[in-house]
Write an enzyme that holds these catalytic residues in place. Structure first.
Site, PDB file in Angstrom:
ATOM      1  N   TYR A 142       0.686  -0.682   0.040  1.00  0.00           N
ATOM      2  CA  TYR A 142      -0.113   0.081  -0.034  1.00  0.00           C
ATOM      3  C   TYR A 142       0.832   1.329  -0.080  1.00  0.00           C
ATOM      4  O   TYR A 142       1.283   1.420   0.891  1.00  0.00           O
ATOM      5  CB  TYR A 142      -0.821   0.103   1.296  1.00  0.00           C
ATOM      6  CG  TYR A 142      -2.143   0.701   0.884  1.00  0.00           C
ATOM      7  CD1 TYR A 142      -2.565   1.218  -0.090  1.00  0.00           C
ATOM      8  CD2 TYR A 142      -1.455   2.047   2.258  1.00  0.00           C
ATOM      9  CE1 TYR A 142      -4.193   2.520   0.312  1.00  0.00           C
ATOM     10  CE2 TYR A 142      -2.507   3.258   2.027  1.00  0.00           C
ATOM     11  CZ  TYR A 142      -3.161   3.414   1.340  1.00  0.00           C
ATOM     12  OH  TYR A 142      -4.692   4.391   1.020  1.00  0.00           O
ATOM     13  N   ASP A 243       8.621   2.823   1.304  1.00  0.00           N
ATOM     14  CA  ASP A 243       7.690   3.257   1.914  1.00  0.00           C
ATOM     15  C   ASP A 243       8.066   3.222   3.140  1.00  0.00           C
ATOM     16  O   ASP A 243       7.591   1.945   3.702  1.00  0.00           O
ATOM     17  CB  ASP A 243       6.547   2.962   0.913  1.00  0.00           C
ATOM     18  CG  ASP A 243       5.815   3.334   1.789  1.00  0.00           C
ATOM     19  OD1 ASP A 243       5.121   3.735   3.552  1.00  0.00           O
ATOM     20  OD2 ASP A 243       3.858   3.984   0.695  1.00  0.00           O
ATOM     21  N   LYS A 271       2.955   8.285  10.563  1.00  0.00           N
ATOM     22  CA  LYS A 271       3.059   8.485  11.841  1.00  0.00           C
ATOM     23  C   LYS A 271       3.383   8.151  12.193  1.00  0.00           C
ATOM     24  O   LYS A 271       3.207   9.188  12.701  1.00  0.00           O
ATOM     25  CB  LYS A 271       2.654   6.745  11.206  1.00  0.00           C
ATOM     26  CG  LYS A 271       1.467   6.447  10.248  1.00  0.00           C
ATOM     27  CD  LYS A 271       1.034   4.322   9.771  1.00  0.00           C
ATOM     28  CE  LYS A 271       0.045   4.781   8.874  1.00  0.00           C
ATOM     29  NZ  LYS A 271      -1.040   4.982   8.761  1.00  0.00           N
TER      30      LYS A 271
END
Length: 435
Positions: A142, A243, A271
């Site tokens: 993702y 990522d 995050k």
């Protein structure tokens, strides 16, 4: 547990918010999307007063737990000075210096607001740097919800070839042409990547990968896979992009790239880097990142490096890096207790419980005995999702909150007492499912 107040709020919300939720992944909750009131440390409370040991942690940002005092105090201090200037601040420079000190690939860093934005910037600057258009991504990874990269996240793989399977959009509303420059392969298969580079190497601007496949199963790279990607990108002049939106500052102070010993050309973060602050970043080698500085590749955003967010980043990074990363080690140790405890419980139950990943982010699922090793999205499909759903619901009913898909985040605020109580609940839920 009772969820009456959440149910009432959901019905109100549906009248003004599509589906009653502001992010589609929140629709997956059982018995319906819940509403939350407050959090403290490792615990969170919903509007009905139900208390949970929280392993969702905002789906990753709350590495320091709920309401971390150092981050909140730093942000409050900045709020008293000003919320936003659309200009540069000293605190932005402070945050960037600390970031570059910790992250191996980070000669330079640019801040933005969301992981999707950071990925978009990374893809753009990789194309600008190479003069090429094609991007290789992997099934099940993702990288945000934007049309130019949201392909083959949860594809149907039955009957699909392993080499260059059909490109499948994540959602309705994605034009086919937006995937024209995307190449897709299963993860952890270096021979297929070599074949692709042999055939299309001169067209490939970059390879983007989660260094650990956290978004689907917390699957580790096979030995030599990331190193092989590094070598292929170097040889063919392509940009290797990690990522690290989930892994950054969580697997180690320098992220997965430090933990696994492979340095990409670019990496994206969000995050955990802000301890709950709304912030993201793209970082990398100076010769690539300088294309932003020279204005040859555009990277803009009204809220980029917002001073309140920058204050939160600096405070969060200082906190986890203090004393050689002592607080991060604590999170790792608590996660290790949980992972080892879950693995021990797996030997006592008839249910095919499995644990994989690295602390402090790991995955719990149920893999039928005799199944294939789980090394990619395709092999992950053998997990028993029905048992997994019952397990997750049973945990929630007993005050243990995890991500529905089986991902567990552990924070610096979690304690051995939390872990012991959680393992007790796991035993109880498994006995109930067995019965």
């Amino acid at each position: 547990m009772k969820y009456d107040q959440s149910q009432q709020l959901l019905e109100r919300s549906k009248k003004v918010i599509p589906g009653g939720i502001s992010s589609n992944v929140r629709a997956l909750w059982n018995p319906h999307p819940l509403f939350y009131d407050h959090g403290q440390g490792s615990h969170v409370w919903d509007v009905d007063g139900n208390e949970y040991i929280d392993y969702v942690l905002g789906r990753g940002p709350l590495l320091l737990g709920h309401t971390p005092a150092p981050v909140i105090e730093a942000m409050k201090a900045q709020l008293d000075r000003g919320m936003h200037y659309a200009g540069q601040t000293a605190i932005e420079v402070d945050a960037a210096e600390k970031f570059c000190e910790l992250v191996p690939c980070a000669d330079l860093v640019r801040f933005s607001s969301t992981g999707s934005e950071a990925v978009h910037a990374a893809l753009r600057v990789a194309r600008a740097h190479t003069g090429r258009n094609k991007i290789l991504r992997f099934e099940g990874h993702y990288h945000g919800w934007f049309d130019n990269i949201a392909w083959n996240f949860a594809p149907k793989v039955d009957g699909e070839p392993r080499y260059l399977p059909k490109k499948q959009p994540t959602t309705q509303g994605q034009p086919e042409e937006d995937g024209a420059n995307i190449l897709v392969l299963p993860w952890n298969d270096l021979e297929l990547v070599k074949k692709l580079f042999d055939e299309h190497g001169s067209e490939i601007a970059g390879v983007i990968t989660e260094p650990v496949m956290c978004n689907n199963g917390s699957i580790l790279p096979l030995p030599g896979f990331l190193e092989g990607l590094r070598d292929l990108c170097t040889h063919h002049g392509s940009v290797l992009i990690f990522d690290e939106v989930i892994t950054g500052f969580r697997l180690s102070l320098g992220g997965a790239q430090e933990k696994l010993g492979v340095t990409p050309d670019l990496a994206t973060f969000a995050k955990a880097m802000g301890g709950g602050t709304i912030v993201s970043a793209v970082a990398g080698k100076a010769d690539i990142m300088d294309r932003f500085g020279s204005l040859t590749a555009n990277h803009s955003g009204t809220y980029n490096a917002n001073p309140v967010a920058a204050a939160g980043v600096k405070a969060a990074l200082d906190f986890i890096a203090d004393n050689g990363g002592a607080e991060l080690r604590k999170a790792h140790e608590t996660a290790k207790i949980l992972m080892e405890g879950l693995s021990a419980i797996a030997t006592t139950t008839s249910l095919p419980l499995t644990v994989r990943g690295l602390p402090p982010v790991f995955h719990v699922s149920f893999v039928p005995e005799g199944g294939d090793p789980i090394v990619d999205y395709r092999s992950l499909q053998q997990t028993d999702k029905e048992i997994g759903a019952k397990f997750w619901a049973g945990l929630q009913e007993r005050g243990v909150r995890t991500v529905p898909e089986g991902l567990w985040f552990v924070s610096t605020a979690h304690t051995e007492e939390d872990a012991d109580k959680t393992l007790s609940v796991v035993r109880e839920v498994l006995r109930e499912i067995e019965a």
